[in-house]
Design a protein around this motif. Structure first.
Motif, PDB file in Angstrom:
ATOM      1  N   VAL A 195     -67.112  19.856 -51.858  1.00 51.79           N
ATOM      2  CA  VAL A 195     -66.585  20.847 -52.810  1.00 51.79           C
ATOM      3  C   VAL A 195     -65.972  22.062 -52.129  1.00 51.79           C
ATOM      4  N   GLY A 196     -65.631  21.937 -50.853  1.00 50.87           N
ATOM      5  CA  GLY A 196     -65.180  23.097 -50.089  1.00 50.87           C
ATOM      6  C   GLY A 196     -63.710  23.421 -50.175  1.00 50.87           C
ATOM      7  N   ASP A 197     -63.051  23.018 -51.229  1.00 47.04           N
ATOM      8  CA  ASP A 197     -61.676  23.462 -51.413  1.00 47.04           C
ATOM      9  C   ASP A 197     -61.529  23.927 -52.863  1.00 47.04           C
ATOM     10  N   PRO A 198     -60.577  24.823 -53.112  1.00 45.40           N
ATOM     11  CA  PRO A 198     -60.443  25.386 -54.461  1.00 45.40           C
ATOM     12  C   PRO A 198     -60.233  24.341 -55.551  1.00 45.40           C
ATOM     13  N   TRP A 199     -59.460  23.285 -55.275  1.00 49.63           N
ATOM     14  CA  TRP A 199     -59.229  22.282 -56.323  1.00 49.63           C
ATOM     15  C   TRP A 199     -60.521  21.620 -56.757  1.00 49.63           C
ATOM     16  N   ALA A 200     -61.368  21.274 -55.796  1.00 49.92           N
ATOM     17  CA  ALA A 200     -62.630  20.613 -56.135  1.00 49.92           C
ATOM     18  C   ALA A 200     -63.500  21.524 -57.000  1.00 49.92           C
ATOM     19  N   LEU A 201     -63.585  22.782 -56.643  1.00 46.74           N
ATOM     20  CA  LEU A 201     -64.396  23.722 -57.434  1.00 46.74           C
ATOM     21  C   LEU A 201     -63.814  23.908 -58.828  1.00 46.74           C
ATOM     22  N   LEU A 202     -62.491  23.986 -58.928  1.00 50.15           N
ATOM     23  CA  LEU A 202     -61.868  24.150 -60.245  1.00 50.15           C
ATOM     24  C   LEU A 202     -62.021  22.893 -61.102  1.00 50.15           C
ATOM     25  N   ILE A 203     -61.964  21.721 -60.489  1.00 46.43           N
ATOM     26  CA  ILE A 203     -62.221  20.488 -61.227  1.00 46.43           C
ATOM     27  C   ILE A 203     -63.655  20.489 -61.756  1.00 46.43           C
ATOM     28  N   MET A 204     -64.598  20.861 -60.903  1.00 49.06           N
ATOM     29  CA  MET A 204     -66.003  20.903 -61.346  1.00 49.06           C
ATOM     30  C   MET A 204     -66.174  21.923 -62.472  1.00 49.06           C
ATOM     31  N   ARG A 205     -65.505  23.070 -62.362  1.00 45.94           N
ATOM     32  CA  ARG A 205     -65.545  24.060 -63.445  1.00 45.94           C
ATOM     33  C   ARG A 205     -65.035  23.444 -64.741  1.00 45.94           C
ATOM     34  N   ASP A 206     -63.879  22.808 -64.685  1.00 42.60           N
ATOM     35  CA  ASP A 206     -63.277  22.248 -65.889  1.00 42.60           C
ATOM     36  C   ASP A 206     -64.134  21.156 -66.505  1.00 42.60           C
ATOM     37  N   VAL A 207     -64.680  20.275 -65.691  1.00 45.73           N
ATOM     38  CA  VAL A 207     -65.539  19.209 -66.224  1.00 45.73           C
ATOM     39  C   VAL A 207     -66.796  19.818 -66.841  1.00 45.73           C
ATOM     40  N   THR A 208     -67.350  20.829 -66.191  1.00 44.58           N
ATOM     41  CA  THR A 208     -68.517  21.522 -66.741  1.00 44.58           C
ATOM     42  C   THR A 208     -68.197  22.163 -68.091  1.00 44.58           C
ATOM     43  N   LEU A 209     -66.975  22.676 -68.238  1.00 43.41           N
ATOM     44  CA  LEU A 209     -66.559  23.322 -69.479  1.00 43.41           C
ATOM     45  C   LEU A 209     -66.115  22.329 -70.556  1.00 43.41           C
ATOM     46  N   GLY A 210     -66.082  21.026 -70.214  1.00 43.45           N
ATOM     47  CA  GLY A 210     -65.804  20.020 -71.230  1.00 43.45           C
ATOM     48  C   GLY A 210     -64.488  19.281 -71.126  1.00 43.45           C
ATOM     49  N   LEU A 211     -63.694  19.541 -70.093  1.00 42.60           N
ATOM     50  CA  LEU A 211     -62.471  18.769 -69.893  1.00 42.60           C
ATOM     51  C   LEU A 211     -62.828  17.533 -69.068  1.00 42.60           C
ATOM     52  N   HIS A 212     -62.534  16.349 -69.585  1.00 39.46           N
ATOM     53  CA  HIS A 212     -62.958  15.126 -68.907  1.00 39.46           C
ATOM     54  C   HIS A 212     -61.813  14.193 -68.560  1.00 39.46           C
ATOM     55  N   ARG A 213     -60.724  14.247 -69.294  1.00 35.05           N
ATOM     56  CA  ARG A 213     -59.611  13.323 -69.086  1.00 35.05           C
ATOM     57  C   ARG A 213     -58.675  13.826 -67.998  1.00 35.05           C
ATOM     58  N   PHE A 214     -58.162  12.874 -67.225  1.00 32.86           N
ATOM     59  CA  PHE A 214     -57.247  13.210 -66.128  1.00 32.86           C
ATOM     60  C   PHE A 214     -56.098  14.079 -66.621  1.00 32.86           C
ATOM     61  N   ASP A 215     -55.464  13.661 -67.722  1.00 30.85           N
ATOM     62  CA  ASP A 215     -54.310  14.413 -68.228  1.00 30.85           C
ATOM     63  C   ASP A 215     -54.682  15.842 -68.607  1.00 30.85           C
ATOM     64  N   ASP A 216     -55.861  16.020 -69.194  1.00 27.72           N
ATOM     65  CA  ASP A 216     -56.306  17.370 -69.559  1.00 27.72           C
ATOM     66  C   ASP A 216     -56.581  18.205 -68.315  1.00 27.72           C
ATOM     67  N   LEU A 217     -57.215  17.603 -67.321  1.00 28.10           N
ATOM     68  CA  LEU A 217     -57.482  18.319 -66.072  1.00 28.10           C
ATOM     69  C   LEU A 217     -56.163  18.705 -65.394  1.00 28.10           C
ATOM     70  N   GLN A 218     -55.225  17.770 -65.374  1.00 24.76           N
ATOM     71  CA  GLN A 218     -53.939  18.046 -64.734  1.00 24.76           C
ATOM     72  C   GLN A 218     -53.201  19.154 -65.472  1.00 24.76           C
ATOM     73  N   ARG A 219     -53.211  19.081 -66.786  1.00 24.77           N
ATOM     74  CA  ARG A 219     -52.510  20.107 -67.583  1.00 24.77           C
ATOM     75  C   ARG A 219     -53.155  21.483 -67.399  1.00 24.77           C
ATOM     76  N   ASP A 220     -54.482  21.535 -67.398  1.00 23.12           N
ATOM     77  CA  ASP A 220     -55.164  22.824 -67.261  1.00 23.12           C
ATOM     78  C   ASP A 220     -54.954  23.419 -65.875  1.00 23.12           C
ATOM     79  N   LEU A 221     -55.106  22.596 -64.845  1.00 25.79           N
ATOM     80  CA  LEU A 221     -55.055  23.103 -63.475  1.00 25.79           C
ATOM     81  C   LEU A 221     -53.645  23.238 -62.932  1.00 25.79           C
ATOM     82  N   GLY A 222     -52.729  22.424 -63.442  1.00 27.60           N
ATOM     83  CA  GLY A 222     -51.379  22.441 -62.908  1.00 27.60           C
ATOM     84  C   GLY A 222     -51.288  21.833 -61.519  1.00 27.60           C
TER      85      GLY A 222
END
Length: 165
Positions: A20-47
């Motif tokens: 988890v030592g890069d910003p993308w990994a931490l932001l993905i974990m944040r998003d999944v924790t907050l309820g975003l689970h689908r690839f497309d939703d993660l991609q759209r949220d994170l850009g």
């Protein structure tokens, strides 16, 4: 450029950072924790670029923090969900959020407020001693060698600065 392998270093921080030592990994974990689970939703949220997101998700799945579940066929679509190991990272994310709110938030204030479900109050994470309950701070802790410690790459001098048990 090859990525350094931190998994062999006798340090829990190094081994954790390998996953988890890069910003993308931490932001993905944040998003999944907050309820975003689908690839497309993660991609759209994170850009994030799709290849970057795919690589980070794969690393988080391989690291045991997320599990991948198919939710649609033709084409196959997958959702990503926290494992027990991933849920155990949530306090780390909360602590990082509290630190960021204190030191990196802009004048508008924190971008996210954490509410404790049990009492209903807004809160911030603190790290406390499991024995006495006092908050742990830099000047209130010491370190001594553990059974898995060794002097090697990544820990060559640590043994010289640790306290005696």
């Amino acid at each position: 450029m090859t990525r350094t392998d931190f998994t062999g270093i006798a340090c829990s921080i190094a081994r954790s950072a390998a996953i988890v030592g890069d910003p993308w990994a931490l932001l993905i974990m944040r998003d999944v924790t907050l309820g975003l689970h689908r690839f497309d939703d993660l991609q759209r949220d994170l850009g994030a670029a799709t290849n970057v997101l795919s690589q980070r998700l794969e690393r988080l799945v391989e690291g045991g923090l997320l599990r991948r579940e198919r939710y649609a066929e033709r084409p196959d679509r997958y959702g990503y969900h926290l494992t027990d190991k991933g849920r155990d990272l949530v306090p780390v994310l909360l602590a990082l959020t509290a630190w960021g709110d204190r030191w990196e938030a802009d004048d508008a204030g924190p971008p996210l407020i954490v509410r404790h479900h049990t009492c209903g109050d807004d809160t911030r994470a603190t790290v406390t001693c499991r024995s006495c309950g006092d908050e742990l701070t830099a000047d209130q802790v010491g370190y001594h060698p553990g059974p898995g410690g060794r002097t090697d790459r990544g820990t060559a001098l640590i043994g010289t600065v640790l306290e005696s048990p």
